[in-house]
Enzyme design. Sequence first.
Site, mmCIF file in Angstrom:
data_model
loop_
_atom_site.group_PDB
_atom_site.id
_atom_site.type_symbol
_atom_site.label_atom_id
_atom_site.label_comp_id
_atom_site.label_asym_id
_atom_site.label_seq_id
_atom_site.Cartn_x
_atom_site.Cartn_y
_atom_site.Cartn_z
ATOM 1 N N TYR A 1 0.842 -1.195 0.000
ATOM 2 C CA TYR A 1 0.000 0.000 0.000
ATOM 3 C C TYR A 1 0.875 1.242 0.000
ATOM 4 O O TYR A 1 1.806 1.356 0.809
ATOM 5 C CB TYR A 1 -0.930 0.012 1.221
ATOM 6 C CG TYR A 1 -1.951 1.114 1.094
ATOM 7 C CD1 TYR A 1 -3.130 0.904 0.393
ATOM 8 C CD2 TYR A 1 -1.713 2.366 1.628
ATOM 9 C CE1 TYR A 1 -4.052 1.921 0.226
ATOM 10 C CE2 TYR A 1 -2.634 3.395 1.474
ATOM 11 C CZ TYR A 1 -3.796 3.169 0.763
ATOM 12 O OH TYR A 1 -4.707 4.172 0.602
ATOM 13 N N GLN B 1 -10.840 -0.136 0.780
ATOM 14 C CA GLN B 1 -11.235 -0.926 -0.403
ATOM 15 C C GLN B 1 -10.010 -1.527 -1.099
ATOM 16 O O GLN B 1 -10.066 -2.649 -1.615
ATOM 17 C CB GLN B 1 -12.090 -0.090 -1.380
ATOM 18 C CG GLN B 1 -11.457 1.177 -1.942
ATOM 19 C CD GLN B 1 -11.644 2.388 -1.045
ATOM 20 O OE1 GLN B 1 -11.874 2.268 0.162
ATOM 21 N NE2 GLN B 1 -11.545 3.580 -1.632
ATOM 22 N N ASN C 1 -3.442 5.572 6.294
ATOM 23 C CA ASN C 1 -4.200 6.329 7.293
ATOM 24 C C ASN C 1 -5.005 5.377 8.193
ATOM 25 O O ASN C 1 -4.833 4.153 8.138
ATOM 26 C CB ASN C 1 -5.111 7.357 6.611
ATOM 27 C CG ASN C 1 -6.158 6.689 5.722
ATOM 28 O OD1 ASN C 1 -6.417 5.485 5.827
ATOM 29 N ND2 ASN C 1 -6.750 7.462 4.836
ATOM 30 N N SER D 1 6.439 8.734 14.020
ATOM 31 C CA SER D 1 7.886 8.553 14.018
ATOM 32 C C SER D 1 8.551 9.153 15.254
ATOM 33 O O SER D 1 8.006 10.048 15.892
ATOM 34 C CB SER D 1 8.425 9.228 12.757
ATOM 35 O OG SER D 1 9.718 8.796 12.478
ATOM 36 N N GLN E 1 12.626 14.565 12.223
ATOM 37 C CA GLN E 1 11.503 13.729 12.672
ATOM 38 C C GLN E 1 10.270 14.579 12.901
ATOM 39 O O GLN E 1 9.166 14.228 12.493
ATOM 40 C CB GLN E 1 11.827 12.979 13.978
ATOM 41 C CG GLN E 1 12.805 11.857 13.809
ATOM 42 C CD GLN E 1 12.415 10.927 12.687
ATOM 43 O OE1 GLN E 1 11.337 10.351 12.705
ATOM 44 N NE2 GLN E 1 13.267 10.785 11.703
ATOM 45 N N HIS F 1 7.697 15.375 10.206
ATOM 46 C CA HIS F 1 6.845 14.325 9.638
ATOM 47 C C HIS F 1 5.385 14.500 10.036
ATOM 48 O O HIS F 1 4.474 14.249 9.250
ATOM 49 C CB HIS F 1 7.293 12.947 10.140
ATOM 50 C CG HIS F 1 8.286 12.282 9.248
ATOM 51 N ND1 HIS F 1 8.000 11.906 7.973
ATOM 52 C CD2 HIS F 1 9.580 11.921 9.451
ATOM 53 C CE1 HIS F 1 9.070 11.346 7.417
ATOM 54 N NE2 HIS F 1 10.042 11.346 8.290
ATOM 55 N N GLU G 1 12.644 4.314 17.922
ATOM 56 C CA GLU G 1 12.651 3.861 16.526
ATOM 57 C C GLU G 1 14.021 4.180 15.895
ATOM 58 O O GLU G 1 14.658 3.307 15.326
ATOM 59 C CB GLU G 1 11.528 4.587 15.772
ATOM 60 C CG GLU G 1 11.403 4.192 14.321
ATOM 61 C CD GLU G 1 10.437 5.101 13.568
ATOM 62 O OE1 GLU G 1 10.044 6.167 14.112
ATOM 63 O OE2 GLU G 1 10.092 4.773 12.411
ATOM 64 N N HIS G 2 14.433 5.453 15.995
ATOM 65 C CA HIS G 2 15.741 5.886 15.484
ATOM 66 C C HIS G 2 16.598 6.342 16.654
ATOM 67 O O HIS G 2 16.136 7.142 17.477
ATOM 68 C CB HIS G 2 15.596 7.090 14.538
ATOM 69 C CG HIS G 2 14.676 6.861 13.387
ATOM 70 N ND1 HIS G 2 13.364 7.305 13.386
ATOM 71 C CD2 HIS G 2 14.864 6.256 12.187
ATOM 72 C CE1 HIS G 2 12.798 6.975 12.236
ATOM 73 N NE2 HIS G 2 13.684 6.328 11.489
ATOM 74 N N ASP H 1 16.834 7.326 5.940
ATOM 75 C CA ASP H 1 15.515 7.385 5.312
ATOM 76 C C ASP H 1 15.579 7.137 3.812
ATOM 77 O O ASP H 1 14.581 6.749 3.204
ATOM 78 C CB ASP H 1 14.885 8.769 5.542
ATOM 79 C CG ASP H 1 14.303 8.888 6.930
ATOM 80 O OD1 ASP H 1 14.021 7.845 7.539
ATOM 81 O OD2 ASP H 1 14.139 10.030 7.414
ATOM 82 N N GLU I 1 -0.136 -36.954 28.120
ATOM 83 C CA GLU I 1 -1.037 -35.887 27.675
ATOM 84 C C GLU I 1 -2.385 -36.445 27.220
ATOM 85 O O GLU I 1 -3.201 -35.725 26.651
ATOM 86 C CB GLU I 1 -0.368 -35.073 26.556
ATOM 87 C CG GLU I 1 0.848 -34.284 27.050
ATOM 88 C CD GLU I 1 1.459 -33.363 26.000
ATOM 89 O OE1 GLU I 1 1.019 -33.393 24.830
ATOM 90 O OE2 GLU I 1 2.380 -32.599 26.360
ATOM 91 N N HIS J 1 -1.715 -40.235 19.071
ATOM 92 C CA HIS J 1 -0.331 -39.781 18.900
ATOM 93 C C HIS J 1 0.627 -40.924 19.254
ATOM 94 O O HIS J 1 1.558 -41.233 18.513
ATOM 95 C CB HIS J 1 -0.029 -38.592 19.829
ATOM 96 C CG HIS J 1 -0.576 -37.281 19.366
ATOM 97 N ND1 HIS J 1 -1.916 -37.019 19.288
ATOM 98 C CD2 HIS J 1 0.049 -36.141 18.956
ATOM 99 C CE1 HIS J 1 -2.097 -35.774 18.857
ATOM 100 N NE2 HIS J 1 -0.916 -35.219 18.654
#
Lengths: 433, 433
Positions: A130, A191, A214, A237, A259, A262, A327-328, A361, A415, A420
Amino acid sequence: MPVFLDAAQPDFETAFTALLNAKREDSPDVDAIVAGIIADVRARGNEAVLELTEKFDRLKLDADSLRFSPEEIEAHCATVPNAEREALELAAERIRAYHARQMPSDDSWTDSSGATLGWRWTAVSAAGLYVPGGLASYPSSVLMNAIPAKVAGVERLAIAVPTPDDVVNPLVLLAAKISGVDEIYRMGGAQAIAALAYGTETIAPVDKITGPGNAFVAAAKRRVFGKVGIDMIAGPSEILVIADADNDPDWIALDLMSQAEHDESAQSLLITTDAGFGRAVAAAVDKRLETLERRAIAGASWRDYGAIITVRDLDEAAELSNRIAPEHLELCVADPEALAGKCPHAGAIFLGQWTPEAIGDYVGGPNHVLPTARSARFSSGLSVMDFVKRTTMARMTPEALRAIGPAAEVLATSESLEAHGLSVTARLKKLNG
Amino acid sequence: MPVFLDAAQPDFETAFTALLNAKREDSPDVDAIVAGIIADVRARGNEAVLELTEKFDRLKLDADSLRFSPEEIEAHCATVPNAEREALELAAERIRAYHARQMPSDDSWTDSSGATLGWRWTAVSAAGLYVPGGLASYPSSVLMNAIPAKVAGVERLAIAVPTPDDVVNPLVLLAAKISGVDEIYRMGGAQAIAALAYGTETIAPVDKITGPGNAFVAAAKRRVFGKVGIDMIAGPSEILVIADADNDPDWIALDLMSQAEHDESAQSLLITTDAGFGRAVAAAVDKRLETLERRAIAGASWRDYGAIITVRDLDEAAELSNRIAPEHLELCVADPEALAGKCPHAGAIFLGQWTPEAIGDYVGGPNHVLPTARSARFSSGLSVMDFVKRTTMARMTPEALRAIGPAAEVLATSESLEAHGLSVTARLKKLNG
């Protein structure tokens, strides 16, 4: 103004915990709408996708024009100036070289019982990527998602990208072409996720879906998870810079702002061993915020979630970093490798003052899809591993079964799983005559 | 009676698709109840856990007795007979040896630009393992979850196991001890998952939770995902056996029943190149179903979801197998390795007639936690990889930044991320100026 904290102050723990737990994201609850859209696409296929595309993207398509033709892709790519084309190609080459080293190896061995054991890695057959439309339509994200898939050996890679009002970002198409993407569809939102997961008359279903989006896209990915694999649901981020006084405050300010620009929910943190340096960075940020194109966004992020923390030494910095699990993580200190060794929990580490996070990046080589919201404690960035799966293999000989079968019989009985045990017993009986 | 299908018949595709899409699980919607329990544990900690344990498990505990003491663990373990102890130890040793080979390697290299790149794997710090109580309290599952965590280097491994009416399975405690588990708590259900994820006054929070459980546990794991990592949410078990006529029908019948006896929703499928052999297996199943202890469960599973499919040749068998993407794939044919090469989508493959699937459940070495419900198309069984995470590393030199920085500037500009570009520009200015 960001928060200024001093780890030596008695109220530090309270303030730091508050910073860690700050809720930076408020996702609207779109789950019911998304459930309806998915059901509609499952029931009506292309018809539903086309109707929703007309409604949300103000774009009337048919089953043919839903997909970009090779000629359309070529025509758009031809509009990209040389500088951008070359930059994308350099980035792609470096990302490919980095990810090619990630391919895991098969293994097979025979142990002392005579059993041959091992595993085998194979690629996911078909993946969907996506790509958001509009402002956040980043060609670099196409490279970062598509190249690992192709390096892994994914045979069929389809992109869904919304083109509201028929506006297309040619760099996205060029990045897709450079990455070896096989199909590109003009569709977005829940969709698109539904069409990739369940297929339509003209879109074959995929096995795995990755890529940002989103709230609708995120909710749809959560819903189709299980039917297909998905990557992480990324949050806003974050960057943590650990810097000593031996840095240019303006460089660090720009790294923090890269950052912050963003998203208003992004978080930029500085930990420094020098309170004066911290103040100098804050001043440099304020100066940059006067002129930055995205100063409204960056300023809001810095004001609401930014922080400058003074610590006694780098050990204390590492301790806080591990609680943040950023994250960074940018380490602008004299011996960044040594400090990195003390910071196990981070998505990506940038070593030394010549490695601004922005390099990662785009062109560094490592992936820029990384775990957010402290999830670097337990998860990793996107990689070739997200597009392969492992099959374990076992082969017993009669001798191996004789050696280890009886233990399986004992455990099966304990068991209460009689069949088995009997599946082993029946074979051992034959062996034992 | 299971379904008999023949791939040569014209209606086969319809019948096979129906088989693939059969919904075998109907999870009750317990999400609202689970949300309430999690909120309660977050708000009231131990008090909530203890109240819910008294309510659901009819067991009155306090903050101390919530956790098994070392003496209690020893006392329970001492009751395990030698045969069981030795079987568990053999299984543990084999599982440990197999998983030790899965540890991924760090990498680091310097490329032609002068950039040093690489990655580093580190263990999750703390993990929690859920072990169901009652009938499905399997010591083998403790080994299969706990050993990979300890092999990965997880420092702190906590188990939650409900002990309704104070009934404890000593084999579970022994399996935990053998695996090196650090803490064992008498708690179950959503409250146990909440306590592990968020912590209480006496239970430190973990970073990752694995292990099977009922609908409440599954819903709770879904809800805490993000705050902590989780493993897959497993569906009912499945086996696909591909067998030629050169097999003992009773062995194959037992292999099919060893899945069917797990659960009425389990699925056992046979694909064979010989219709007569298929009928012989069906007869052997019927005979075994007369006497099996769990014949009610196994019989229902076989009746509702079992199938015997006749195919022309092994290539056709492989094709169908790839569409099924089975959790367990048993290849009882003359050249199982060759057939395995044509079956990329499977959780675990068992090669040849001397390798009943039950070996893999207990003592083979590979993990028995495997992808169900066709998810082997995109995911793998539990492994050491579930308890480690990767941090990517990058270090630029001034020369490397000069070489690749300009491309990052171009791409940042094309994505309208000015601060990203400036963080590179500021450094290049210094270098060039």
